[in-house]
Design a protein around this motif. Structure first.
Motif, PDB file in Angstrom:
ATOM      1  N   LYS A 299       0.612  -1.660   0.175  1.00 19.93           N
ATOM      2  CA  LYS A 299       0.329  -0.114  -0.226  1.00 19.93           C
ATOM      3  C   LYS A 299       0.740   1.351  -0.450  1.00 19.93           C
ATOM      4  O   LYS A 299       0.450   2.317  -0.055  1.00 19.93           O
ATOM      5  CB  LYS A 299      -0.788  -0.143   1.189  1.00 19.93           C
ATOM      6  N   LEU A 300       2.298   1.155   0.387  1.00 19.98           N
ATOM      7  CA  LEU A 300       3.056   2.674   0.849  1.00 19.98           C
ATOM      8  C   LEU A 300       3.654   2.303  -0.672  1.00 19.98           C
ATOM      9  O   LEU A 300       4.687   3.108  -0.494  1.00 19.98           O
ATOM     10  CB  LEU A 300       3.354   2.517   1.409  1.00 19.98           C
ATOM     11  N   ARG A 301       3.555   1.590  -1.863  1.00 21.37           N
ATOM     12  CA  ARG A 301       4.631   1.356  -3.066  1.00 21.37           C
ATOM     13  C   ARG A 301       3.848   2.293  -4.074  1.00 21.37           C
ATOM     14  O   ARG A 301       2.608   2.411  -4.559  1.00 21.37           O
ATOM     15  CB  ARG A 301       4.630   0.056  -3.147  1.00 21.37           C
ATOM     16  N   VAL A 302       4.192   3.784  -4.270  1.00 20.31           N
ATOM     17  CA  VAL A 302       4.139   4.456  -5.492  1.00 20.31           C
ATOM     18  C   VAL A 302       4.413   5.524  -6.099  1.00 20.31           C
ATOM     19  O   VAL A 302       6.316   4.975  -5.869  1.00 20.31           O
ATOM     20  CB  VAL A 302       3.009   5.793  -4.082  1.00 20.31           C
ATOM     21  N   VAL A 303       4.726   5.875  -7.158  1.00 23.76           N
ATOM     22  CA  VAL A 303       5.523   6.386  -8.154  1.00 23.76           C
ATOM     23  C   VAL A 303       5.165   7.537  -7.976  1.00 23.76           C
ATOM     24  O   VAL A 303       4.417   8.282  -6.644  1.00 23.76           O
ATOM     25  CB  VAL A 303       5.114   6.666  -9.503  1.00 23.76           C
ATOM     26  N   ASN A 304       6.411   8.985  -7.281  1.00 22.90           N
ATOM     27  CA  ASN A 304       7.157  10.059  -7.413  1.00 22.90           C
ATOM     28  C   ASN A 304       5.223  10.929  -7.521  1.00 22.90           C
ATOM     29  O   ASN A 304       4.507  11.607  -6.758  1.00 22.90           O
ATOM     30  CB  ASN A 304       8.449  10.456  -7.564  1.00 22.90           C
TER      31      ASN A 304
END
Length: 474
Positions: free
Chosen positions: A241-246
């Motif tokens: 859930k905390l894997r994001v693109v910038n």
């Protein structure tokens, strides 16, 4: 006789350190803390907050002073080594950074040994995702054991890599290296430094909140920690859930502020396209399984950050986001800023952060033309050159030979055990001694080439292990 554990905490006034101190104080029935604070910080808000608390003892000192470290570690059950110089300050004062980060780690290890506590005192060392450098798609998935690869001009990563090697080859009975990712903390809105523009919009991060980082550090001191946790390297990450693109991270922040436009304060060609750091972790769940710590999301962090901002700042950010553009542009044009490099035709920095001036010229000047990329969420692992499923007790000389050959070098010594240094030769001919554990599990390789970015092109040609993360085009 007290049954409480005594913990020596460094970095007590920093973001992660102060949150960890608060977490340990909440567990005062089980812990007492010796907190390292530099003498000049006697009036720091953290000191004022906890001064007089019976669970806290201040150790006035400095990481660079071995006698201060001996006072700090004396009689403790555990060391949480969180302190040190971090970017952007670390990159502006490289010599000081090496003294604090590398010298500090060495002083702590030597102090533990000098006290006769090598068998009894556990050492938790906080490393960094910066050690593995930029991992733009398609190599944006990482795990420990991947090649150490340091971005150019990143003295912080150099210092943390060398410090990690000191800890991992310390001979202590219990040590662990926890490589920290981007920490989402409530004071992030205060960051105003050209490093803002060094982070690519298309890059990725697997974030963690400062609260979860603090819980991890405190939980690592509990009796419930399994013995298998020690003598390992872990990536700290918040999970799926905390894997994001910038660019997604920017939108999360904007939503919390109530902004309609997340990118009104800057333009796409102001930000670098490479040479930073960050990845999604294929193995961060392993740490959560060992020492559970996750409880927060990026939305939780964003709400807390916004709630802590002054009302006027929130108002301007929400209703007049474009007001900040001139201020941001001035920052990008100032020393260390990307537009400053362009204006001065600083090819060394331009090539490092954009690939070339020609590549920068082709970047879109408007967000309508920007490609908001979504890299693959299917996990893809790098080849480490040996059977990574093997337990270290089952390693053989063939495993070291195979791994060394995959790195373009040779294993010259004999395998005694995972923690006894053995001889290697690198792809460029340097000979060095390193423990098999650091070499295989930590992803460290030639100590000379590893921190010398000018050797990376030559290593790519001769070192298939490293070539996986040093592509021609990002």
């Amino acid at each position: 006789m007290s049954t409480k554990k005594t913990v020596f905490l460094t970095g007590a006034t920093g973001n992660m350190g102060s949150a960890t101190l608060a977490e340990l104080v909440r567990r005062a029935d089980r812990f007492r803390v010796k907190a390292l604070v530099r003498p000049e910080e006697r009036n720091h808000a953290v000191v004022k907050r906890f001064d007089g608390n019976p669970a806290v003892e201040w150790v006035w000192g400095d990481l660079t002073n071995v006698e201060d470290m001996r006072r700090g570690v004396a009689g403790v059950d555990q060391v949480l080594h969180i302190g040190g110089m971090v970017s952007p300050l670390a990159d502006k004062f490289p010599e000081r950074t090496m003294k604090v980060n590398v010298g500090g780690a060495r002083n702590i290890v030597e102090a533990i040994k000098a006290a006769g506590q090598a068998e009894t005192t556990s050492l938790v060392y906080i490393g960094t995702v910066a050690q593995t450098g930029h991992r733009n798609a398609p190599v944006h998935w990482g795990r420990t054991g991947d090649p150490i690869k340091i971005s150019r001009f990143d003295q912080y990563a150099v210092s943390k890599t060398e410090a990690e090697a000191i800890v991992a080859q310390s001979g202590l009975k219990r040590w662990v290296s926890l490589r920290q990712t981007g920490i989402a903390h409530p004071n992030m809105w205060k960051i105003f430094d050209p490093i803002i523009f060094h982070n690519p919009f298309a890059g990725v991060f697997e974030w963690v909140t400062v609260g979860d980082s603090a819980r991890l550090a405190a939980n690592a001191c509990e009796d419930a920690v399994p013995e298998a946790f020690w003598k390992q390297f872990y990536n700290i990450g918040g999970g799926e859930k905390l894997r994001v693109v910038n660019h997604e991270f920017a939108r999360i922040t904007a939503r919390a502020l109530g902004q309609k436009e997340a990118f009104a304060s800057y333009l796409p060609h102001w930000s670098a396209t490479r040479n930073f750091h960050g990845q999604w972790y294929a193995d961060s769940d392993r740490l959560e399984e060992m020492v559970p710590f996750r409880s927060e999301t990026l939305e939780d962090w964003a709400r807390e950050m916004v709630a802590g901002m002054p009302a006027l700042v929130r108002l301007i950010a929400r209703w007049f986001p474009g007001v900040g553009r001139s201020r941001m542009e001035k920052l990008a044009k100032g020393p260390g800023g990307t537009l400053n490099w362009i204006a001065n035709d600083d090819r060394e920095h331009i090539d490092a952060y954009f690939g070339s001036r020609e590549a920068w010229e082709k970047l879109p000047r408007d967000w309508a033309d920007f490609e908001f990329r979504q890299p693959s969420r299917e996990v893809s692992l790098l080849d480490h050159g040996y059977d990574t499923g093997k337990h270290e007790h089952d390693w053989t000389g063939d495993d070291l030979r195979s791994a060394a050959e995959f790195r373009g070098g040779k294993h010259l010594g004999a395998l005694h055990d995972a923690d006894s240094p053995t001889q290697f030769r690198c792809a460029l001919g340097h000979e060095f001694a390193m423990t098999p554990r650091l070499y295989l599990k930590g992803g460290h390789w030639c100590p000379t080439c590893m921190i010398d970015q000018s050797s990376y092109d030559a290593n790519k040609a001769a070192n298939p292990f490293f070539a996986q993360v040093w592509p021609d085009v990002d």
